[in-house]
Design a protein around this motif. Structure first.
Motif, PDB file in Angstrom:
ATOM      1  N   TYR A 115       0.179   3.057  -4.031  1.00 31.57           N
ATOM      2  CA  TYR A 115       1.220   3.900  -4.629  1.00 31.57           C
ATOM      3  C   TYR A 115       1.901   4.680  -3.499  1.00 31.57           C
ATOM      4  N   PHE A 116       1.976   6.037  -3.579  1.00 33.28           N
ATOM      5  CA  PHE A 116       2.736   6.772  -2.550  1.00 33.28           C
ATOM      6  C   PHE A 116       1.849   7.190  -1.374  1.00 33.28           C
ATOM      7  N   ASP A 117       0.577   6.873  -1.478  1.00 38.76           N
ATOM      8  CA  ASP A 117      -0.387   7.380  -0.517  1.00 38.76           C
ATOM      9  C   ASP A 117      -0.607   6.384   0.628  1.00 38.76           C
ATOM     10  N   PHE A 118       0.306   6.370   1.588  1.00 41.91           N
ATOM     11  CA  PHE A 118       0.152   5.440   2.717  1.00 41.91           C
ATOM     12  C   PHE A 118       0.813   6.002   3.963  1.00 41.91           C
ATOM     13  N   ASP A 119       0.417   5.452   5.085  1.00 38.54           N
ATOM     14  CA  ASP A 119       1.150   5.655   6.334  1.00 38.54           C
ATOM     15  C   ASP A 119       1.130   4.308   7.061  1.00 38.54           C
ATOM     16  N   GLU A 120       1.721   4.293   8.234  1.00 41.67           N
ATOM     17  CA  GLU A 120       1.854   3.003   8.923  1.00 41.67           C
ATOM     18  C   GLU A 120       0.493   2.348   9.165  1.00 41.67           C
ATOM     19  N   ALA A 121      -0.478   3.181   9.583  1.00 41.76           N
ATOM     20  CA  ALA A 121      -1.795   2.628   9.896  1.00 41.76           C
ATOM     21  C   ALA A 121      -2.415   1.956   8.663  1.00 41.76           C
ATOM     22  N   ARG A 122      -2.302   2.630   7.528  1.00 43.03           N
ATOM     23  CA  ARG A 122      -2.882   2.093   6.279  1.00 43.03           C
ATOM     24  C   ARG A 122      -2.178   0.791   5.875  1.00 43.03           C
ATOM     25  N   LEU A 123      -0.851   0.803   6.018  1.00 40.56           N
ATOM     26  CA  LEU A 123      -0.097  -0.405   5.655  1.00 40.56           C
ATOM     27  C   LEU A 123      -0.498  -1.578   6.546  1.00 40.56           C
ATOM     28  N   LEU A 124      -0.688  -1.272   7.849  1.00 40.97           N
ATOM     29  CA  LEU A 124      -1.032  -2.364   8.766  1.00 40.97           C
ATOM     30  C   LEU A 124      -2.436  -2.901   8.502  1.00 40.97           C
ATOM     31  N   GLU A 125      -3.312  -2.017   8.026  1.00 46.33           N
ATOM     32  CA  GLU A 125      -4.655  -2.483   7.643  1.00 46.33           C
ATOM     33  C   GLU A 125      -4.558  -3.502   6.507  1.00 46.33           C
ATOM     34  N   ILE A 126      -3.772  -3.111   5.504  1.00 47.03           N
ATOM     35  CA  ILE A 126      -3.616  -4.007   4.341  1.00 47.03           C
ATOM     36  C   ILE A 126      -2.914  -5.292   4.777  1.00 47.03           C
ATOM     37  N   ALA A 127      -1.885  -5.113   5.618  1.00 44.40           N
ATOM     38  CA  ALA A 127      -1.121  -6.272   6.068  1.00 44.40           C
ATOM     39  C   ALA A 127      -2.001  -7.214   6.897  1.00 44.40           C
ATOM     40  N   GLY A 128      -2.894  -6.625   7.702  1.00 44.84           N
ATOM     41  CA  GLY A 128      -3.783  -7.449   8.523  1.00 44.84           C
ATOM     42  C   GLY A 128      -4.614  -8.373   7.643  1.00 44.84           C
ATOM     43  N   LYS A 129      -5.155  -7.810   6.574  1.00 46.50           N
ATOM     44  CA  LYS A 129      -5.948  -8.614   5.626  1.00 46.50           C
ATOM     45  C   LYS A 129      -5.070  -9.701   5.016  1.00 46.50           C
ATOM     46  N   ALA A 130      -3.850  -9.270   4.646  1.00 45.59           N
ATOM     47  CA  ALA A 130      -2.934 -10.219   4.004  1.00 45.59           C
ATOM     48  C   ALA A 130      -2.655 -11.396   4.934  1.00 45.59           C
ATOM     49  N   ALA A 131      -2.430 -11.081   6.218  1.00 49.02           N
ATOM     50  CA  ALA A 131      -2.136 -12.146   7.180  1.00 49.02           C
ATOM     51  C   ALA A 131      -3.341 -13.081   7.313  1.00 49.02           C
ATOM     52  N   GLU A 132      -4.536 -12.475   7.394  1.00 46.59           N
ATOM     53  CA  GLU A 132      -5.753 -13.302   7.504  1.00 46.59           C
ATOM     54  C   GLU A 132      -5.875 -14.271   6.336  1.00 46.59           C
ATOM     55  N   LEU A 133      -5.456 -13.778   5.153  1.00 45.56           N
ATOM     56  CA  LEU A 133      -5.589 -14.595   3.942  1.00 45.56           C
ATOM     57  C   LEU A 133      -4.448 -15.601   3.788  1.00 45.56           C
ATOM     58  N   GLY A 134      -3.545 -15.615   4.761  1.00 40.14           N
ATOM     59  CA  GLY A 134      -2.480 -16.622   4.741  1.00 40.14           C
ATOM     60  C   GLY A 134      -1.219 -16.201   4.009  1.00 40.14           C
TER      61      GLY A 134
END
Ligand code: DGJ
Length: 634
Positions: free
Chosen positions: A340-359
């Motif tokens: 939701y609204f609770d994020f910063d760049e570091a948090r987004l990149l963590e999620i994105a990193g997982k997303a990239a790993e998963l293809g």
């Protein structure tokens, strides 16, 4: 040629592969509907005039002037007018000075146009000469100067006839159109039931079949958007209809604002179906020489049940409405339900990193990336990046995502302004309002008056500036409240026209951008928006079980490739239900397919582990609990 246009005989016919549509003139001037249904085998149209049985009472006005009104009360007028003796749902209501409002356009001319002309300022289906031909019939009314051009396009390889109308003020005085619908269809006796798709926020597109009874019935929107509550679609069906069998006469409106879709059964038990811009709060001023273009209605007839209707709409929209094929869509991850609204760049990149790993291929940053947006109560309209959350800005985030192998997508809600924003403080009058009272808040926000050129231009500059500021390959255009407190009867339609211009500019100036429209989910899932964006977010309800009926209703009209669908986390944020990951995956695959979850909590092992719990650990809401939620769009 799939059109016969015989002005001498006063008869007109359009053919598609399996259907025919016939009209004819009574007294050489009144255009009446004769037939729509299975393709006629006999050539010619000698029989067309006998069809109405006008050799029996009441006679036509020329034959029996004493009872003119009785004729209009009974005659299946192709484009019926108000205040003229035709007492059913009419298509045209014209007002002149001193409130005069009778207008009776008579046949003037007809012509066949190869292919399909574009509609001025409006989205519409398209086709080349090999795909379709268009019949243009012109009617005119001497006392008012009103000229009505009726356009019928018959497709050669699809059972589709599209309809639209242009109304011209050919007289010397000012006119007001109080009603200007796009189509009227007289239905055969076999169609005793009506099908509509209705619902609410997070419960869009539920199929409803009702028996047609005396009086009017139908579906409509006066919310300024086509709405969650009703798809701009109506069908008259035979009572035995199912996927394979039965008759269907369907209309679908290529428009994204207020609409009306109605069937009226009259005193003779005859039924008429009409569709167009809702006349409530609508009036359009026409100075001499000016014209008004109605949006398009797509019409199809199926003798092969709902399945045939669906396939026809899908083929039409894939081939003649979606302008860019966008072959394979990227598998995306949207951070909405993850943070939701609770994020910063570091948090987004963590999620994105997982997303990239998963293809996954595309990371979409949803609401909350701009200043003054810790919640949904402020910031709309300014569109300045929140540097506390995103210290490297959008471009810096995109660069980091690219390094992970991900494209970057972004959310915007360009039509809105928060009262807590610089824009509102500087231009409070840019919000839609009457000026007499504070306009009604919804989600703490107001709607920008796009009908004002300076507001439209401001909105465009903010969109274009944002899209130029970083390598953005996908835009989610959201819209989260209805229109209220309108200050004029032209405003709602002018708003939609400006919305279309803005979307057109995006398509023209960012041709590689994947645009996804959204309106608190499916609040503006209509063919008008589909003309600009090849996919639309189908519902905020991502619960796989509830999505089954929402997506099924949506897919009745729209190709699966258009239906935004994501796998989200469990328990589901709206329904509270636990659903096996496998089920969530299959349901999302019946749409555009993407994810909307926190990769940390749902790592591959986590996700697959959940699939063993094929039962509800959280009790899902009952229908009554769900319906009693506030109807506010979120
Ligand atoms: C409504 C949309 O449907 C959601 O997907 C999300 O983008 C929110 N708005 C953000 O405010």
């Amino acid at each position: 040629m799939n059109i016969i246009c015989d002005a001498g005989q006063g008869a007109f016919r359009l053919d598609t592969p399996c259907t025919s549509y016939v009209m004819a003139l009574a007294d050489g001037k009144w255009l009446g509907h004769v037939y729509y249904g299975p393709r006629l085998t006999a050539e010619g149209l000698d029989w067309a005039h006998d069809y109405w049985g006008i050799d029996q009472r009441p006679y036509t006005p020329d034959q029996f002037p004493r009872e003119e009104a009785a004729f209009f009360d009974r005659f299946p007028m192709e484009y019926p007018m108000a205040n003229t003796g035709d007492f059913q749902e009419c298509c045209l209501a014209v007002r002149r000075g001193a409130g005069l409002s009778d207008c009776m356009p008579e046949f003037a001319s007809c012509e066949i146009l190869p292919g399909k002309p574009k509609l001025d300022g409006l989205p519409a289906t398209f086709g080349e000469e090999a795909d379709c031909n268009t019949l243009k019939i012109t009617l005119s009314d001497r006392p008012t100067g009103v000229v009505v051009e009726l356009y019928y396009t018959a497709f050669t390889r699809l059972d589709v006839i599209t309809r639209s109308v242009r109304i011209i003020n050919g007289g010397g005085g000012t006119l007001w159109l109080d009603r200007a619908l796009s189509a009227c269809l007289h239905l055969p006796d076999t169609t005793g039931s009506m099908l509509t798709l209705s619902g609410s926020w997070a419960r869009e597109c539920g199929a409803q079949v009702r028996e047609i009874g005396p009086g009017t019935q139908g579906i409509a929107s006066c919310r300024g958007i086509s709405s969650h509550q009703g798809q701009p679609f109506i069908a008259a069906v035979s009572p035995d209809v199912n996927q394979e069998r039965g008759e269907v006469y369907a209309m679908h409106f290529v428009y994204s604002g207020n609409f009306l879709a109605r069937i009226e059964q009259d005193q003779f038990d005859r039924r008429r179906m009409v569709m167009g811009i809702h006349p409530e709060s609508f009036s359009w001023k026409l100075e001499p020489g000016e014209s008004f273009q109605t949006p398009e209605v797509v019409m199809t007839y199926s003798a092969g049940g709902l399945g045939k209707m669906t396939r026809t709409f899908h083929d039409l929209y894939r081939g003649h409405l979606l302008r860019r094929p966008y072959g394979k869509r990227p598998v995306l991850l949207n951070n909405r339900e993850a943070t939701y609204f609770d994020f910063d760049e570091a948090r987004l990149l963590e999620i994105a990193g997982k997303a990239a790993e998963l293809g996954m291929e595309l990371f979409v940053l949803d609401d909350g990336w701009f200043e003054n947006r810790p919640t949904d109560s402020g910031g709309l309209g300014d569109w300045t990046v929140d540097r506390q959350k995103l210290p490297h800005g959008l471009a810096g985030l995109a660069e980091r995502l690219q390094a992970l192998g991900l494209q970057f997508g972004l959310w915007m809600e360009p039509e809105m302004v928060s009262m807590d924003s610089r824009l509102y403080r500087e231009h409070p009058d840019w919000a839609i309002q009457t000026g007499e009272r504070r306009p009604m808040l919804c989600r703490d926000q107001l709607v920008l008056d796009l009908s004002r050129p300076e507001v439209e231009e401001y909105v465009w500059q903010r969109i274009a500036g944002t899209l130029h500021s970083a390598p953005i390959s996908y835009l989610k255009w959201d819209m989260n409240r209805p229109l209220t407190n309108l200050g004029s009867a032209e405003q709602a339609h002018r708003y939609v026209l400006a919305l279309y211009r803005l979307q057109q500019r995006i398509v023209d100036q960012f041709p590689d951008l994947l645009l996804e429209n959204c309106c608190s989910g499916g609040g503006r899932f209509d063919p008008g928006m589909l003309y600009y964006s090849p996919q639309i977010w189908c519902s905020d309800d991502t619960d796989a079980v509830e999505r089954l009926s929402i997506q099924q209703g949506t897919a009745m009209l729209y190709p699966l490739s258009c239906i935004g669908a994501h796998v989200s986390g469990c328990p589901n944020h709206i329904a509270g239900r636990m659903t096996p990951f496998h089920t969530r995956g299959i349901v999302a695959m019946a749409g555009t397919f993407g994810y909307e979850l926190d990769g940390d909590r749902s790592s591959p092992t986590g996700i697959f582990k959940e699939s063993w719990y094929g039962f509800c650990v959280c009790k899902p809401m009952t229908r009554t609990q769900k319906d009693s939620r506030p109807s506010r769009m979120v």
